[in-house]
Design an enzyme around this catalytic site. Structure first.
Site, PDB file in Angstrom:
ATOM      1  N   GLY A 198       0.755  -1.250   0.061  1.00 26.05           N
ATOM      2  CA  GLY A 198      -0.274   0.099   0.063  1.00 26.05           C
ATOM      3  C   GLY A 198       0.689   1.338   0.084  1.00 26.05           C
TER       4      GLY A 198
ATOM      5  CD  GLU B 229       1.635  -9.235   0.582  1.00 25.24           C
ATOM      6  OE1 GLU B 229       0.588  -8.613   0.434  1.00 25.24           O
ATOM      7  OE2 GLU B 229       1.675 -10.494   0.810  1.00 25.24           O
ATOM      8  N   PRO B 230       4.879  -4.512  -1.901  1.00 30.60           N
ATOM      9  CG  PRO B 230       7.081  -3.802  -2.529  1.00 30.60           C
ATOM     10  CD  PRO B 230       6.347  -4.969  -1.720  1.00 30.60           C
ATOM     11  N   GLY B 231       3.408  -2.970  -4.921  1.00 33.95           N
ATOM     12  CA  GLY B 231       2.989  -3.138  -6.238  1.00 33.95           C
ATOM     13  C   GLY B 231       2.794  -1.708  -7.009  1.00 33.95           C
ATOM     14  NE  ARG B 232      -1.125   2.695  -5.317  1.00 33.29           N
ATOM     15  CZ  ARG B 232      -2.496   2.820  -5.536  1.00 33.29           C
ATOM     16  NH1 ARG B 232      -2.954   3.624  -6.587  1.00 33.29           N
ATOM     17  NH2 ARG B 232      -3.361   2.271  -4.799  1.00 33.29           N
TER      18      ARG B 232
ATOM     19  CE1 TYR C 145     -10.810   1.947  -6.280  1.00 37.59           C
ATOM     20  CE2 TYR C 145      -9.385   2.263  -7.991  1.00 37.59           C
ATOM     21  CZ  TYR C 145     -10.106   1.387  -7.069  1.00 37.59           C
ATOM     22  OH  TYR C 145     -10.151   0.139  -7.078  1.00 37.59           O
TER      23      TYR C 145
ATOM     24  CB  CYS D  22     -21.598   6.186 -25.059  1.00 33.83           C
ATOM     25  SG  CYS D  22     -23.031   7.219 -25.355  1.00 33.83           S
ATOM     26  CD  GLU D  23     -21.273   5.238 -18.700  1.00 31.28           C
ATOM     27  OE1 GLU D  23     -21.535   6.303 -17.996  1.00 31.28           O
ATOM     28  OE2 GLU D  23     -21.627   4.139 -19.325  1.00 31.28           O
TER      29      GLU D  23
ATOM     30  CE1 TYR E  82      -4.316  -2.557  -8.310  1.00 28.59           C
ATOM     31  CE2 TYR E  82      -2.547  -0.741  -7.423  1.00 28.59           C
ATOM     32  CZ  TYR E  82      -3.363  -2.078  -7.472  1.00 28.59           C
ATOM     33  OH  TYR E  82      -2.821  -2.822  -6.283  1.00 28.59           O
TER      34      TYR E  82
END
Length: 468
Positions: free
Chosen positions: A268, A310-313, A357, A384-385, A414
């Site tokens: 995180g 557990e780093p990811g980002r 988010y 189309c949003e 992500y």
């Protein structure tokens, strides 16, 4: 949560400037004003591979993986322990990424059978894999056990029996961790410690001793220790420190019955998506966590366990840039003046984080430098949003127009992993750049790929590019 769309950033003195904390290390503009990443200019990338295009700087991923491993190794050694660092594959996983991080000394954390398949296909050592997930199927558990995965993370009481049975059938002793909720929620600059956890992951910390004993009843299981994840986009060590203190109290109870070798504090760790973001250096965070663990262990009279993270980002996020081609520019009046809607050829199908988010991003012209004054922009997608926004608020030169190439920073995590085919838009390729060279590491999709999955189309109809 990442940076959010709650505030419009101040107008920059130079809308061409590349903040070094936001863009990949070494990113710059060449003599013609083009953005250069990994030694390759953005215009050349767009011409060769098209847009939208995910670009990942390989050297940055490798350097950050090594830096995180070294930071946690050093912090753990200082308190008489060791550290294991896993790359959290959910951020972005491909065989190339797996090879880069494992060559840097990291393990890999996966959470589905598909992610496990990618890691194994890349040649990762199964013993250096961790397998997460709140609803791992019986089949996925069996595959992980048979593959020799180093640790299965037990996320609920029912999984104890499932993993034990799978290990017994395979004639193995499966190493497991127990995921618990410490009651600490951390996000960006602040954290909140609460008495209860109302979420789908893990078990209450109050049940950890009971469930740890249940795990130890099975000869086919080896209990490694507790695992906890407190949040995302965390900028300092305070939340980790509070969580570690709570976990060590329970760890000590379990350790008095039998040795508990490990404590996994999750990931995180945050990154800078905009100049407003100020994550602390990972070395400072690692030292702060280690100090908290050492103090808690001393207070409870237990040995300092081996630590895992557990780093990811924070490994892959800063290495990524997404390139888009501008289609239209539409000035829209606001209460404070004008905002220019800059519509690009991608959108929420390649980056849903803004819609999902409220994430904030940074955008810059990539094909040229401009002396025009800064204009407030909102980078919109082609879907189309009304919520199809890539960058909610930033500044580009006032003369941004159709055909310009723009780049959005910090998209390594992500974005590809959450990509979709909404409105039947093919997902873009991922290109790795390093030392002036570019190569595809994930092939992009075509409309023919989408049609090939439609069971209502007969291959004999001769759809161009559709496999027969």
């Amino acid at each position: 949560m990442a940076s959010t769309v709650s505030a419009v950033p101040a107008a920059p003195a130079d809308p061409n400037a590349l903040a070094p904390e936001v863009w990949p290390q070494g990113a710059a503009r060449d003599a013609e004003g083009r953005l250069v990443v990994g030694g390759v200019d953005a215009v050349a990338l767009a011409e060769q591979f098209g847009t939208p295009l995910y670009v990942v700087d390989e050297a940055v991923v490798r350097e950050r993986a090594e830096r995180f491993r070294e930071a946690f190794d050093a912090a753990a050694r200082r308190i008489g322990s060791q550290a294991t660092v896993y790359y959290a594959g959910k951020a972005f996983l491909s065989t190339a990424i797996v090879r880069w991080v494992t060559e840097a000394g990291l393990g890999v954390d996966v959470c589905t059978g598909g992610e496990l398949a990618v890691a194994l296909a890349a040649g990762a050592d199964p013993s250096r894999l961790g397998f997460h997930g709140n609803n791992k199927s019986v089949g996925e558990i069996a595959r992980a056990v048979d593959a020799g995965v180093g640790a299965l993370i037990i996320d609920s009481e029912i999984e104890i029996e499932r993993v034990a049975e799978a290990a017994a059938r395979a004639g193995r002793v499966q190493r497991v961790r127990l995921r618990v909720n410490s009651g600490v929620h951390a996000s960006t600059h602040e954290f909140l410690a609460t008495a209860h956890e109302d979420q789908k992951f893990g078990v209450p910390l109050s049940r950890a001793v009971e469930l740890g004993a249940r795990i130890r009843e099975h000869d086919s299981l080896e209990f490694l220790g507790l695992h906890c994840h407190i949040g995302s986009q965390i900028f300092d060590a305070a939340g980790f420190a509070e969580s570690a203190e709570r976990l060590i109290a329970v760890h000590a109870e379990l350790d008095r019955v039998a040795p508990v070798p490990e404590l996994n504090l999750g990931g995180g760790f945050g990154i800078a998506y905009t100049e407003a973001d100020r994550p602390a250096p990972i070395e400072r965070i690692a030292d702060g966590i280690a100090d908290a663990v050492a103090a808690a262990c001393e207070a409870h009279g237990v040995r300092v366990p081996r630590l895992a993270f557990e780093p990811g980002r924070s490994i892959v996020g800063p290495a990524g840039v997404t390139l888009y081609t501008v289609g239209t520019v539409k000035p829209v009046p606001t209460d404070d003046g004008w905002r220019h809607y800059v519509s690009v050829d991608g959108g929420m199908s390649d980056n849903v984080r803004t819609a999902l988010y409220g994430a904030a991003y940074t955008v810059r012209l990539a094909s040229r430098r401009s002396d025009a004054p800064a204009a407030l922009v909102r980078v919109a997608g082609k879907h189309c949003e009304s919520g199809d926004i890539v960058v909610d608020a930033d500044w580009l030169p006032h003369d941004v127009g159709p055909g310009d190439l723009v780049a959005v920073a910090a998209t390594g995590a992500y974005c590809w992993s959450l990509a979709s085919n909404y409105n039947h838009v093919p997902r873009p390729p991922v290109v790795a750049v390093r030392d002036g060279q570019a190569r595809v590491i994930v092939r992009g999709e075509t409309e023919a790929d989408l049609l090939a999955r439609d069971a209502g189309i007969d291959a004999s109809d001769g759809i161009e590019g559709t496999p027969a």
